[in-house]
Design an enzyme around this catalytic site. Structure first.
Site, short mmCIF file in Angstrom:
data_model
loop_
_atom_site.label_atom_id
_atom_site.label_comp_id
_atom_site.label_asym_id
_atom_site.label_seq_id
_atom_site.Cartn_x
_atom_site.Cartn_y
_atom_site.Cartn_z
N ARG A 15 3.09 2.53 -2.41
CA ARG A 15 3.00 1.10 -2.71
C ARG A 15 1.61 0.56 -2.35
NH1 ARG A 15 1.61 -3.56 -0.53
NH2 ARG A 15 2.58 -2.91 1.43
N HIS A 210 1.10 -2.63 10.94
CA HIS A 210 0.45 -2.17 9.69
C HIS A 210 -1.06 -2.35 9.84
CE1 HIS A 210 0.38 -1.93 5.11
NE2 HIS A 210 -0.81 -2.45 5.37
N CYS A 243 -10.45 -0.83 0.23
CA CYS A 243 -10.73 -2.08 -0.46
C CYS A 243 -11.80 -1.87 -1.52
CB CYS A 243 -11.21 -3.11 0.56
SG CYS A 243 -11.74 -4.64 -0.21
#
Lengths: 315, 315
Positions: A15, A210, A243
């Protein structure tokens, strides 16, 4: 698998990892193979996808099929991300064990990313809880508080605001919470301070950490939460999830590195490092050309770990 | 520089970093430029080289010239590595402020690397101390206990043996000690356990931690020692110092990442991140093609750090 693991390293590569790769690199068969081999390596909680519109994230469009398969694996907690009530309805219909509803503690990030204010997200969680109750479903609702340690749009994120939103999520009907350093801004002292603050208020309903390793502090941050008693951690195989705006900057903490950390410390994760590294090599091959992360796959296991037969113990 | 730094991030790139690059990549002028700009960025302790025979490490053959220059910079602690009494004599003659004498707690590594048993190294430290006393020199002697957390040749290294050798080094005349994870085997709990054990026995004479990030745990290990009160850390600009036997595996913790960690936590290191990153870019250019490490140079500083003006505070 007779040994009860003492930490859960939750795979979110399918995911969080794949959604950060703009193109669809894996087909459904490859994802099913990933899930099956992750399961065989001892993973017992996998976020298989996200119930978002396929036009927004076409690379996650097969989430329903993945949930259906994952549910056939005994003892596996099948998790999905849901961005709103519509997604939650799909998650409830799919029979997923857990749905994570992200909330961005940064108002600027929330508006840019979810097109809602954080408080509107809280309201949506209330609707999701009502839908679950009406359906009589067992799917757990986890509020994932993101940009909890700072935001690349807004900058500073107030810790009291994170706490307020965490409490609001629980009030609205979330069963539990995670805190996420979505953009890799956190440092271990900040992590300690904010986790302590939220733990004091909500206890073990804060049950997951996380971290991204964008600025090299992912493992130090994760270790800081372990020291505070957190025992469930998100991670992406091969550290995917970098990113696109920071070329070369690494993504989520790598599953295999987190499992290595715990194996080294003698903490059971229930995962077999050798099988995990074999799967990592396969997935890395599929994702050839994408930005990968993680150290242990490059450096190899230390002699001390094989000697101590931790790998046999954790398998 | 009116603010007293609360941590010292000690640059060892010119020694530990460059010695791991087989070819001589930097000439003396470049090294002098590195030292000067590191000093201008606020670094106040630099290991400039090693007094080893030039035929063994030709890339460090200009150590004497580097010490002579470094001594002209006010307030800079000029450090060198010495492998034996012969090297120590040169260090004493050079007027270096500190000499680090490495001892490998792994007997196998000690024999392979230094061609001496650890106890023979202890004896040599006794001779070095006698030479210093005879010379009436102020050069401090630091015993650097390497492979303290495991060894790629021998595997496990006994913690009691590390403690025994640490005490023996002090008995033989070392002024202080550091512990080094030479091969990147350590995990944070092991680090905590061993540092606590040695700290209990020798107090603040254990004053430096040296970590490699080979397996991704360098920063977590370093943070674990900070939590125990250690305030001096070795690091290499651009994370050089990778192991040639593990291609792609990163080297020493990167100076700029360690300074970033402390800046994020609001802990003063006396170093200016912007100047340090500019120097890092220059050195990376000189070392083009070599294995570099470190995250912050790729990802860029977080918005929160510039906002908080930590950079101004630490400069």
């Amino acid at each position: 698998m007779n040994i009860s693991p003492t930490v859960v390293v939750r795979e979110v590569g399918l995911r969080d990892g794949l959604q950060s790769i703009p193109r669809t690199r894996l087909n459904t068969d490859q994802k099913l193979e990933w899930i099956r081999e992750a399961y065989e390596a001892g993973q017992r909680e996998i976020e298989v996808g996200s119930f978002v519109p396929a036009r927004l994230l076409p690379q996650l469009a097969d989430t329903e099929a993945l949930v259906a398969y994952a549910r056939t694996l005994p003892g596996l907690t099948t998790s999905v991300l849901v961005p709103n009530l519509k997604g939650a309805d799909k998650a409830l219909a799919s029979g997923a064990d857990l749905m994570v509803m992200p909330l961005s503690a940064s108002h600027a990030h929330s508006l840019a990313n979810l097109r809602k204010t954080p408080d509107e997200v809280v309201t949506e969680v209330g609707r999701i809880r009502a839908a679950r109750d009406v359906a009589g479903a067992k799917t757990l609702i986890e509020g994932g508080v993101g940009t909890a340690f700072g935001c690349s749009i807004q900058g500073h994120v107030d810790e009291d605001e994170v706490l307020r939103l965490a409490l609001a999520l629980l009030d609205a009907g979330a069963d539990r919470l995670s805190l996420a350093d979505t953009v890799g801004y956190a440092d271990p002292q900040q992590v300690k301070r904010l986790f302590e603050k939220v733990l004091r208020a909500v206890g073990d309903r804060l049950c997951c950490a996380h971290f991204h390793d964008t600025r090299g502090l992912g493992m130090a941050n994760l270790y800081a939460t372990y020291e505070l008693g957190i025992r469930r951690f998100d991670a992406c195989l091969a550290g995917i999830g970098g990113c696109p705006h920071a070329p070369g900057a690494s993504g989520n903490v790598a599953t295999e590195d987190v499992v290595y950390l715990f194996s080294s410390m003698g903490v059971k994760s229930g995962q077999d490092l050798a099988l995990l590294l074999a799967l990592r090599a396969k997935v890395a091959g599929w994702l050839d050309g994408e930005l990968l992360g993680g150290s242990i796959a490059l450096a190899g296991l230390p002699k001390t770990l094989s000697e101590a037969r931790h790998m046999a113990v954790v398998a």
